[in-house]
Enzyme design. Structure first.
Site, PDB file in Angstrom:
ATOM      1  N   GLU A  45      -1.463  37.629  20.679  1.00 20.73           N
ATOM      2  CA  GLU A  45      -1.841  36.236  20.938  1.00 20.73           C
ATOM      3  C   GLU A  45      -3.273  35.989  20.469  1.00 20.73           C
ATOM      4  OE1 GLU A  45      -3.093  33.563  24.794  1.00 20.73           O
ATOM      5  OE2 GLU A  45      -1.776  35.289  25.083  1.00 20.73           O
ATOM      6  N   ASP A  49      -4.173  33.348  17.476  1.00 21.88           N
ATOM      7  CA  ASP A  49      -5.100  32.240  17.712  1.00 21.88           C
ATOM      8  C   ASP A  49      -6.131  32.163  16.592  1.00 21.88           C
ATOM      9  OD1 ASP A  49      -6.462  30.173  19.503  1.00 21.88           O
ATOM     10  OD2 ASP A  49      -8.031  31.681  19.330  1.00 21.88           O
ATOM     11  N   ASP A 118       1.486  30.578  24.032  1.00 26.70           N
ATOM     12  CA  ASP A 118       1.016  31.958  23.879  1.00 26.70           C
ATOM     13  C   ASP A 118       1.970  32.765  23.002  1.00 26.70           C
ATOM     14  OD1 ASP A 118      -1.080  31.323  25.530  1.00 26.70           O
ATOM     15  OD2 ASP A 118      -0.264  32.320  27.305  1.00 26.70           O
ATOM     16  N   GLU A 121       1.553  31.838  19.323  1.00 26.89           N
ATOM     17  CA  GLU A 121       0.377  32.486  18.743  1.00 26.89           C
ATOM     18  C   GLU A 121       0.642  33.968  18.483  1.00 26.89           C
ATOM     19  OE1 GLU A 121      -3.350  29.899  20.563  1.00 26.89           O
ATOM     20  OE2 GLU A 121      -2.565  31.588  21.719  1.00 26.89           O
TER      21      GLU A 121
END
Length: 227
Positions: A45, A49, A118, A121
């Site tokens: 994650e 991101d 989440d 990502e």
């Protein structure tokens, strides 16, 4: 159990490290219940991101006519916010491959915006590590690029950026966000965040994720300033 590899195969995308994609779809609640089946998706994650930030920044930088920095910041925040990522997750059907603990499943985790964002990502992070930027760019260009500039919902308004701009217009001081309270069970926590200028509390916000609580705190600060 179906895995994310099915989605990759159905869309004719290559993959090498299959365990990476399973990890990307493993929530911490599942990992805690199945210690021998690998890690949760939090590291991926983090990577995803970062990839989404650079991808969206480049897309906005290349837009014609050229956008001002403030506009680019707002559009990027809207493009990669939780609400947008969760909607894309549902559109692509990635949530079907999410591995959740029993309690998280029973309390509606598979439809929870923060978890879907989440996972999105994490999957992007897995694709980047396994196949590189080109495939990530191909997927995001197909599914995410059409959304740039179209998101208008209040839930994705970047109050944090706007508040920082207002504060810096009058001074060079930086605002800070602090956790004031955390309540609820471990699988469904509720966070109350406060936004501070020096030691002055400007506003408070409560939500199921710290990011959303920070946005609500910034919005609360705006509302107080307007009175």
């Amino acid at each position: 159990m179906k895995t994310f590899l099915e989605w990759m195969d159905n869309n004719h995308y290559p993959h090498n490290d299959d365990k990476l994609y399973i990890e990307a779809c493993t929530h911490s609640s599942y990992a805690n219940e199945h210690h021998k089946e690998g890690s949760d998706n939090e590291r991926l994650e983090f990577m995803g991101d970062a990839v989404l930030q650079i991808w969206s920044a480049y897309q906005l930088f290349e837009m014609k006519p050229k956008l001002r920095e403030g506009t680019m910041t707002t559009l990027r925040s809207q493009t990669v916010c939780e609400a947008t990522l969760a909607k894309l997750n549902k559109q692509l059907g990635w949530y079907e491959y999410l591995r959740l603990g029993i309690g998280e499943e029973k309390t509606g985790g598979r439809s929870r915006v923060s978890l879907l964002a989440d996972q999105f990502e994490a999957c992007i992070g897995a694709i980047y590590i396994d196949q590189g930027y080109d495939l990530v760019n191909e997927i995001l260009t197909k599914y995410m690029k059409p959304l740039i500039g179209t998101v208008k919902d209040e839930e994705v308004t970047d109050y944090k950026t706007h508040l920082q701009e207002v504060i810096q217009a009058d001074s060079r001081k930086t605002i800070q966000y602090k956790l004031l309270e955390e309540t609820g069970p471990s699988n469904a926590p509720v966070f109350t965040m406060g936004v501070y200028l020096d030691d002055i509390l400007l506003g408070k916000g409560t939500s199921t994720t710290k990011k959303k609580a920070e946005q609500k705190a910034a919005k609360n600060a705006f509302e107080k300033m307007a009175k």
